[in-house]
Design an enzyme around this catalytic site. Structure first.
Site, PDB file in Angstrom:
ATOM      1  N   GLU A 278      -5.689   5.919   7.076  1.00  0.00           N
ATOM      2  CA  GLU A 278      -4.703   4.848   6.880  1.00  0.00           C
ATOM      3  C   GLU A 278      -3.994   5.004   5.534  1.00  0.00           C
ATOM      4  O   GLU A 278      -2.798   4.739   5.410  1.00  0.00           O
ATOM      5  CB  GLU A 278      -5.365   3.466   6.975  1.00  0.00           C
ATOM      6  N   TRP A 281      -1.417   7.414   6.239  1.00  0.00           N
ATOM      7  CA  TRP A 281      -0.250   6.809   6.908  1.00  0.00           C
ATOM      8  C   TRP A 281       0.689   6.221   5.858  1.00  0.00           C
ATOM      9  O   TRP A 281       1.920   6.313   5.959  1.00  0.00           O
ATOM     10  CB  TRP A 281      -0.677   5.685   7.870  1.00  0.00           C
ATOM     11  N   TRP A 310      20.570  -5.100  22.123  1.00  0.00           N
ATOM     12  CA  TRP A 310      19.659  -6.147  21.637  1.00  0.00           C
ATOM     13  C   TRP A 310      20.140  -7.514  22.102  1.00  0.00           C
ATOM     14  O   TRP A 310      21.345  -7.766  22.204  1.00  0.00           O
ATOM     15  CB  TRP A 310      19.582  -6.141  20.103  1.00  0.00           C
ATOM     16  N   ASN A 345      -3.345  -5.859  10.837  1.00  0.00           N
ATOM     17  CA  ASN A 345      -2.528  -4.754  11.348  1.00  0.00           C
ATOM     18  C   ASN A 345      -2.353  -4.797  12.863  1.00  0.00           C
ATOM     19  O   ASN A 345      -1.252  -4.593  13.378  1.00  0.00           O
ATOM     20  CB  ASN A 345      -3.126  -3.409  10.926  1.00  0.00           C
ATOM     21  N   TRP A 363      14.904  -4.926  15.743  1.00  0.00           N
ATOM     22  CA  TRP A 363      13.766  -4.753  14.829  1.00  0.00           C
ATOM     23  C   TRP A 363      14.130  -5.101  13.389  1.00  0.00           C
ATOM     24  O   TRP A 363      13.278  -5.519  12.610  1.00  0.00           O
ATOM     25  CB  TRP A 363      13.224  -3.319  14.907  1.00  0.00           C
ATOM     26  N   TRP A 386       7.738  -1.194  11.813  1.00  0.00           N
ATOM     27  CA  TRP A 386       8.695  -1.818  12.734  1.00  0.00           C
ATOM     28  C   TRP A 386       9.329  -0.797  13.663  1.00  0.00           C
ATOM     29  O   TRP A 386       9.468  -1.021  14.861  1.00  0.00           O
ATOM     30  CB  TRP A 386       9.759  -2.608  11.963  1.00  0.00           C
TER      31      TRP A 386
HETATM   32  C1  LIG Z   1       5.279  -3.999  11.961  1.00  0.00           C
HETATM   33  C2  LIG Z   1       4.408  -3.549  10.804  1.00  0.00           C
HETATM   34  C3  LIG Z   1       4.790  -3.826   9.508  1.00  0.00           C
HETATM   35  C4  LIG Z   1       3.989  -3.412   8.424  1.00  0.00           C
HETATM   36  N1  LIG Z   1       4.403  -3.691   7.143  1.00  0.00           N
HETATM   37  C5  LIG Z   1       3.655  -3.277   6.097  1.00  0.00           C
HETATM   38  C6  LIG Z   1       4.073  -3.538   4.767  1.00  0.00           C
HETATM   39  O1  LIG Z   1       5.132  -4.100   4.501  1.00  0.00           O
HETATM   40  N2  LIG Z   1       3.256  -3.135   3.745  1.00  0.00           N
HETATM   41  C7  LIG Z   1       2.073  -2.493   3.986  1.00  0.00           C
HETATM   42  O2  LIG Z   1       1.352  -2.167   3.035  1.00  0.00           O
HETATM   43  N3  LIG Z   1       1.682  -2.202   5.238  1.00  0.00           N
HETATM   44  C8  LIG Z   1       2.420  -2.579   6.292  1.00  0.00           C
HETATM   45  N4  LIG Z   1       1.999  -2.309   7.572  1.00  0.00           N
HETATM   46  C9  LIG Z   1       0.777  -1.502   7.768  1.00  0.00           C
HETATM   47  C10 LIG Z   1      -0.524  -2.290   7.903  1.00  0.00           C
HETATM   48  O3  LIG Z   1      -0.378  -3.318   8.833  1.00  0.00           O
HETATM   49  C11 LIG Z   1      -1.041  -2.877   6.591  1.00  0.00           C
HETATM   50  O4  LIG Z   1      -1.029  -1.895   5.582  1.00  0.00           O
HETATM   51  C12 LIG Z   1      -2.473  -3.371   6.752  1.00  0.00           C
HETATM   52  O5  LIG Z   1      -2.540  -4.353   7.750  1.00  0.00           O
HETATM   53  C13 LIG Z   1      -2.979  -3.913   5.431  1.00  0.00           C
HETATM   54  O6  LIG Z   1      -4.252  -4.450   5.598  1.00  0.00           O
HETATM   55  P1  LIG Z   1      -5.501  -3.839   4.854  1.00  0.00           P
HETATM   56  O7  LIG Z   1      -5.212  -3.707   3.406  1.00  0.00           O
HETATM   57  O8  LIG Z   1      -6.676  -4.653   5.250  1.00  0.00           O
HETATM   58  O9  LIG Z   1      -5.559  -2.400   5.493  1.00  0.00           O
HETATM   59  P2  LIG Z   1      -6.743  -1.363   5.676  1.00  0.00           P
HETATM   60  O10 LIG Z   1      -6.962  -1.214   7.140  1.00  0.00           O
HETATM   61  O11 LIG Z   1      -7.901  -1.685   4.853  1.00  0.00           O
HETATM   62  O12 LIG Z   1      -6.071   0.001   5.177  1.00  0.00           O
HETATM   63  C14 LIG Z   1      -6.098   0.403   3.809  1.00  0.00           C
HETATM   64  C15 LIG Z   1      -4.715   0.618   3.289  1.00  0.00           C
HETATM   65  O13 LIG Z   1      -4.064   1.665   3.987  1.00  0.00           O
HETATM   66  C16 LIG Z   1      -2.674   1.367   4.103  1.00  0.00           C
HETATM   67  N5  LIG Z   1      -2.342   1.233   5.525  1.00  0.00           N
HETATM   68  C17 LIG Z   1      -3.145   0.791   6.514  1.00  0.00           C
HETATM   69  N6  LIG Z   1      -2.517   0.863   7.700  1.00  0.00           N
HETATM   70  C18 LIG Z   1      -1.295   1.351   7.454  1.00  0.00           C
HETATM   71  C19 LIG Z   1      -0.174   1.661   8.270  1.00  0.00           C
HETATM   72  N7  LIG Z   1      -0.185   1.506   9.593  1.00  0.00           N
HETATM   73  N8  LIG Z   1       0.938   2.126   7.678  1.00  0.00           N
HETATM   74  C20 LIG Z   1       0.991   2.314   6.345  1.00  0.00           C
HETATM   75  N9  LIG Z   1      -0.043   2.049   5.516  1.00  0.00           N
HETATM   76  C21 LIG Z   1      -1.165   1.580   6.066  1.00  0.00           C
HETATM   77  C22 LIG Z   1      -2.437   0.052   3.390  1.00  0.00           C
HETATM   78  O14 LIG Z   1      -2.024   0.327   2.082  1.00  0.00           O
HETATM   79  C23 LIG Z   1      -3.808  -0.582   3.434  1.00  0.00           C
HETATM   80  O15 LIG Z   1      -4.030  -1.524   2.411  1.00  0.00           O
HETATM   81  C24 LIG Z   1       2.786  -2.713   8.672  1.00  0.00           C
HETATM   82  C25 LIG Z   1       2.409  -2.440  10.001  1.00  0.00           C
HETATM   83  C26 LIG Z   1       3.206  -2.861  11.059  1.00  0.00           C
HETATM   84  C27 LIG Z   1       2.771  -2.556  12.462  1.00  0.00           C
END
Ligand SMILES: Cc1cc2nc3c(=O)[nH]c(=O)nc-3n(C[C@H](O)[C@H](O)[C@H](O)COP(=O)(O)OP(=O)(O)OC[C@H]3O[C@@H](n4cnc5c(N)ncnc54)[C@H](O)[C@@H]3O)c2cc1C
Length: 468
Positions: A278, A281, A310, A345, A363, A386
């Site tokens: 993650e 990602w 849309w 997430n 979106w 998105w």
């Molecule tokens: C529509 C949509 C919008 C999102 N917008 C954002 C946003 O504005 N900012 C953001 O930080 N994340 C975003 N995410 C990714 C993800 O949802 C969040 O990073 C995550 O939910 C944060 O929770 P956590 O810290 O508990 O993540 P954990 O599961 O603990 O993951 C650790 C870290 O990895 C990174 N990470 C995890 N999943 C993703 C992912 N899919 N993409 C990119 N980085 C990721 C984050 O920095 C996160 O804190 C988005 C996902 C979706 C589907």
């Protein structure tokens, strides 16, 4: 005081440990003055004077200032346009060196280029890597030939990793932090009181609010708690919306209260491979935005630019924003966002799919709504997420895969605990009916679904087929 002064401009790296820009300045002769700018160019996009991110930043600055005081320094906080203030401040204080962490967002890159240009005749300037393990240009197929798919990118990311990639910077300071906040030194600048978050925000026209959900002292505790309690089961727990199965570190990573090197180091040490993915990602999306800056506004996939039909339905958009769609998981998630400034997430994927597929709403409107409310808002990850959900992005969800919000709810919130927490109207509803309450005979103070799943799904698929 020696005659050499380094200005360290803090931005998305709001901490004092394992800090690339501070460490770089500490590696040189002379004293250091850390500075943060409440940048009016950025603040212009904040429509809510009580935006919780501003309180989070102000509280963090106050905590940094307290720590610097114990080292004989202070944090200098200014209000104005950073583009203009940094060169002027360097000039006024007679700085020999300005250092900041690299920022890969399009607007930030333009700002940093402008600042570097203005500083050219004044002092040395350096932007150093801090917010990622690998900068966008460090993991590419060939020079400036970026990956467009996550798996090969992540493979190269992992094989490029060496122990020093995640090593912490030494921060031995020998009492070299300085305090140049006094009026005489900063005349002509609007200096804010870093020690008082309430006064600091008030001076810029914003309101401070203590936030028990996101304590600024919590970052490293969250990391160790996650590694100890949840990392082993992350592969399963990360999808269960009612569980504490993820780290909730995203706001801390966004503003740099925690170092990504430390996160990756701890992940490697604990064998938390799925969690490391993650973090990768996050860097993948930073790389995509860096090489495809137009994707912040346009469909990443050129095939879908300007051709998707849309729907323009303000009632549907409003119901989605307020969590009143009649789909319990969607509504719980949207209300979690309103209440906490954060969303799980799995729930983000479900609500983004619902907006773009079930409601066929652009979106960009969802992205903008998240940008206003998410504590962890990050342009690269948000646009990436998105466009993934809308099937217009790089390595996106295929357009014909439309999440069924009821099945998602049954699978990832089987007892309905997440729904009950955020949708009080459904608090008394049994677990076997909570995912589709409209099918019940009894009356609830909860809306019926605003669209029918099967027909909405068909229309979404038709919209993409027509466009492609
Ligand atoms: C529509 C949509 C919008 C999102 N917008 C954002 C946003 O504005 N900012 C953001 O930080 N994340 C975003 N995410 C990714 C993800 O949802 C969040 O990073 C995550 O939910 C944060 O929770 P956590 O810290 O508990 O993540 P954990 O599961 O603990 O993951 C650790 C870290 O990895 C990174 N990470 C995890 N999943 C993703 C992912 N899919 N993409 C990119 N980085 C990721 C984050 O920095 C996160 O804190 C988005 C996902 C979706 C589907």
């Amino acid at each position: 005081m020696t005659s050499k002064l380094s200005l360290v401009w803090l931005r998305r790296d709001l901490r004092l440990y394992d800090h690339a820009a501070l460490a770089t300045a500490l590696g040189r002769d002379g004293v250091l003055q850390p500075v943060f700018i409440f940048d009016t160019d950025i603040l212009a996009s904040f429509s809510n004077p009580s935006d919780r991110r501003l309180s989070f930043i102000a509280a963090t600055l106050s905590s940094i200032d307290s720590s610097l005081k114990t080292k004989g320094g202070r944090l200098l906080v200014l209000h104005g346009s950073a583009k203009e203030l940094i060169p002027r401040l360097a000039n006024k204080l007679g700085a020999n060196f300005v250092c900041a962490a690299e920022d890969y967002e399009p607007v930030s890159r333009a700002r940093d280029e402008a600042v570097a240009k203005q500083l050219a005749g004044i002092c040395e300037v350096s932007f150093v890597k801090d917010q990622v393990i690998f900068a966008p240009c460090e993991v590419t197929k060939a020079k400036d030939d970026p990956y467009k798919v996550y798996t090969p990118y992540s493979r190269l990311w992992r094989s490029t990793l060496v122990p020093t990639s995640t090593a912490a910077y030494s921060m031995k300071d020998d009492g070299r932090y300085s305090d140049l906040c006094e009026k005489a030194k900063t005349e002509g600048f609007k200096v804010l009181d870093a020690g008082d978050p309430v006064a600091l925000l008030a001076a810029c026209g914003y309101h401070y609010k203590e936030d028990s959900l996101w304590p600024v002292t919590d970052a490293r505790t969250r990391l160790s708690r996650f590694i100890k309690n949840a990392a082993d089961d992350y592969g399963r727990g990360r999808d269960m919306v009612a569980e504490d199965g993820t780290s909730r570190l995203s706001p801390y990573l966004r503003f740099g209260l925690i170092s990504v090197r430390e996160c990756a180091h701890e992940a490697l040490k604990a064998g938390a491979d799925k969690w490391l993915s993650e973090l990768i990602w996050r860097e993948f999306y930073a790389m995509i935005l860096y090489y495809f800056p137009e994707s912040a506004q346009q469909e990443w996939n050129p095939k879908y630019r300007g051709v998707l039909d849309w729907s323009h339905n303000p009632e549907h958009l409003d119901a989605w924003k307020r969590g009143m769609t009649g789909y319990p998981m969607v509504d719980a998630a949207m209300r979690q966002l309103l209440a906490e400034g954060w969303m799980h997430n799995r729930a983000r994927m479900v609500v983004a799919s619902f907006l773009t597929k079930h409601l066929r709403i652009d979106w960009r409107l969802g992205e903008a709504h998240f940008a206003q409310l998410l504590m962890d808002y990050d342009m690269a990850s948000n646009v990436g997420g998105w466009q993934w959900a809308a099937s217009t992005g790089t390595d996106a969800q295929p357009y014909f895969r439309v999440f069924n919000p009821t099945l998602q709810s049954e699978k990832f919130d089987p007892n309905g605990d997440y729904i009950r927490k955020y949708v009080p109207e459904l608090r008394e509803v049994r677990s076997d009916v909570i995912h589709a309450p409209s099918k019940q005979k009894f009356k609830l103070n909860y809306p019926a679904p605003i669209v029918d799943h099967s027909s909405a799904r068909e229309q979404a698929i038709a919209m993409f087929k027509t466009a492609g």
